[in-house]
Design a protein around this motif. Structure first.
Motif, PDB file in Angstrom:
ATOM      1  N   ILE A 178     -29.991  -8.364  33.738  1.00 30.39           N
ATOM      2  CA  ILE A 178     -30.120  -6.912  33.688  1.00 30.39           C
ATOM      3  C   ILE A 178     -28.931  -6.332  32.939  1.00 30.39           C
ATOM      4  CG2 ILE A 178     -30.181  -4.795  35.078  1.00 30.39           C
ATOM      5  CD1 ILE A 178     -31.556  -6.433  37.256  1.00 30.39           C
ATOM      6  N   GLU A 179     -29.174  -5.387  32.087  1.00 33.38           N
ATOM      7  CA  GLU A 179     -28.098  -4.749  31.326  1.00 33.38           C
ATOM      8  C   GLU A 179     -27.628  -3.484  32.025  1.00 33.38           C
ATOM      9  OE1 GLU A 179     -28.255  -2.624  27.193  1.00 33.38           O
ATOM     10  OE2 GLU A 179     -27.939  -4.760  26.834  1.00 33.38           O
ATOM     11  N   THR A 180     -26.336  -3.354  32.191  1.00 36.20           N
ATOM     12  CA  THR A 180     -25.794  -2.157  32.831  1.00 36.20           C
ATOM     13  C   THR A 180     -26.065  -0.924  31.970  1.00 36.20           C
ATOM     14  OG1 THR A 180     -23.620  -2.424  31.792  1.00 36.20           O
ATOM     15  CG2 THR A 180     -23.967  -3.505  33.911  1.00 36.20           C
ATOM     16  N   ALA A 181     -26.223   0.206  32.628  1.00 36.34           N
ATOM     17  CA  ALA A 181     -26.553   1.437  31.909  1.00 36.34           C
ATOM     18  C   ALA A 181     -25.364   1.989  31.136  1.00 36.34           C
ATOM     19  CB  ALA A 181     -27.068   2.488  32.894  1.00 36.34           C
ATOM     20  N   VAL A 182     -24.163   1.763  31.650  1.00 38.29           N
ATOM     21  CA  VAL A 182     -22.952   2.303  31.041  1.00 38.29           C
ATOM     22  C   VAL A 182     -22.082   1.160  30.534  1.00 38.29           C
ATOM     23  CG1 VAL A 182     -20.879   3.694  31.467  1.00 38.29           C
ATOM     24  CG2 VAL A 182     -23.034   4.297  32.596  1.00 38.29           C
ATOM     25  N   PRO A 183     -21.608   1.212  29.297  1.00 39.35           N
ATOM     26  CA  PRO A 183     -20.743   0.141  28.786  1.00 39.35           C
ATOM     27  C   PRO A 183     -19.370   0.166  29.453  1.00 39.35           C
ATOM     28  CG  PRO A 183     -20.887   1.915  27.182  1.00 39.35           C
ATOM     29  CD  PRO A 183     -21.868   2.240  28.258  1.00 39.35           C
TER      30      PRO A 183
END
Length: 392
Positions: free
Chosen positions: A37-42
């Protein structure tokens, strides 16, 4: 703001009719198949490369995040009620809103890695494996408490899980945490220490003194600034000329993390542990938010608006973000999650009832835990005539 890009898919389960729920412990409870899953905020980094935004997790881990955070939230709500009923006395600082920090950190480390924190410590204790009944007993000053009823809200402790408190003096836990890291390095252990503090403590001189020594000696210390944007009732923009706390270490690397995203916290803590074991200290700034005031004596509405608080709840709440993720990935249904929350509520209510049955410590306990054992010191009353107790 969604927890991940996956949770933004067009087939959002919120738009589907509810289905008949199976038991909560269906296949997801043991399903450890990797999910990315990719985080929404870098992540934002200072003097280091940022970790990947792609986080490896599983259905069972995401579900455990939901349950654990729901327990923490319910515990703090119950503590609010107990305080207003005057069953909890003194200071009481609640953690609701910041639960992603406790569960995300635990997912990245082991119980041999040490944690030391400030007075906002209830959920950290729970994350370290503490029992609800021990937490409520301590809050109410009862014998069964995790500190035998003598520490109260600000001094939870669980040495067998490397949780060293619970400290009431602002920032004092930071040099103690660096001392724990020194002990780990001296003993040649492959473990690290997480020293947690708030943005209100970020200007303390002892932070920079401890960080200097930690950097000189390459100690495995991870300083975690839980930036909930208000040190007591003072906004960060009023108290800090440089509110980029992850850069405050100057010569020490830092990372800014979405502290309302349990998976982002997990990824950051995993990265920080690997870094600290190889290169020494690192600072993590966790961008988070507390819903209650600074303490129970603070209504939390004089320095911020109710719209601000409700806005964070609607957009960034850590539990709701995990709920949406579970639904979007078809890991659980809405009914299953509601049933789980009902179970959590009963678990908390039962723990409160048990804690109320625990007796308060004997008056003689006032004289114990002050000196090392076998010292034989005698304690007298004010008139020096009546022997109160002989210390063990």
């Amino acid at each position: 703001m969604a927890l991940s890009r996956l949770s933004l898919r067009s087939n959002n389960p919120f738009l589907k009719p509810s289905t008949t729920a199976a038991a909560i412990t269906r296949h997801v409870s043991t399903d450890t198949t990797p999910i990315t899953i990719e985080t929404a905020v870098p992540f934002e980094s200072h003097l280091c490369d940022a970790p990947s935004r792609s986080v490896t997790t599983s259905s069972s881990e995401i579900l455990s995040f939901f349950r654990d955070m729901a327990r923490m939230r319910r515990m703090e709500i119950a503590a609010d009620s107990l305080y207003k009923s005057k069953l909890i006395r003194g200071f009481c600082h609640l953690y609701d809103g910041q639960e992603a920090l406790a569960v995300g950190m635990e997912a990245a480390i082991t119980r041999k890695d040490a944690i030391i924190t400030s007075y906002r410590d209830h959920c950290t204790f729970l994350g370290r494996g503490g029992e609800l009944v021990d937490a409520f007993s301590e809050l109410m000053g009862r014998k069964k408490g995790c500190s035998n009823g003598k520490g109260g809200s600000m001094h939870f402790y669980k040495k067998d899980a490397s949780f060293y408190g619970g400290h009431g003096i602002v920032g004092a836990q930071i040099p103690l945490g660096c001392g724990l890291a020194f002990a780990q390095k001296y003993s040649k252990e492959e473990f690290v220490t997480f020293a947690l503090y708030g943005d209100g403590a970020a200007n303390q001189g002892q932070l920079f003194e401890a960080l200097n020594i930690a950097a000189l000696w390459d100690l495995p210390a991870i300083l975690v600034c839980e930036n909930n944007h208000y040190g007591m009732g003072t906004a960060t923009w009023r108290s800090a000329k440089s509110p980029a706390y992850f850069k405050r270490g100057d010569y020490v690397p830092g990372l800014k993390v979405d502290g309302m995203d349990a998976l982002a916290v997990k990824q950051a803590c995993k990265f920080a542990k690997e870094h600290a074991l190889k290169n020494g200290p690192i600072i993590l700034e966790m961008d988070t938010y507390r819903y209650h005031g600074h303490s129970m004596s603070d209504p939390g509405s004089t320095y911020r608006t109710r719209d601000e608080v409700s806005g964070v709840r609607q957009v960034r709440d850590p539990i709701e973000r995990v709920r949406k993720l579970l639904l979007s990935l078809d890991i659980a249904t809405e009914k299953e999650l509601k049933d789980m929350e009902k179970e959590v509520r009963k678990e908390v209510d039962d723990a409160v009832a048990q804690a109320k049955e625990s007796p308060v410590p004997e008056p003689s306990e006032l004289f114990t835990n002050m000196y090392v054992k076998d010292c034989g010191v005698e304690s007298f009353g004010a008139d020096r005539k009546e022997l109160k107790v002989t210390l063990p």
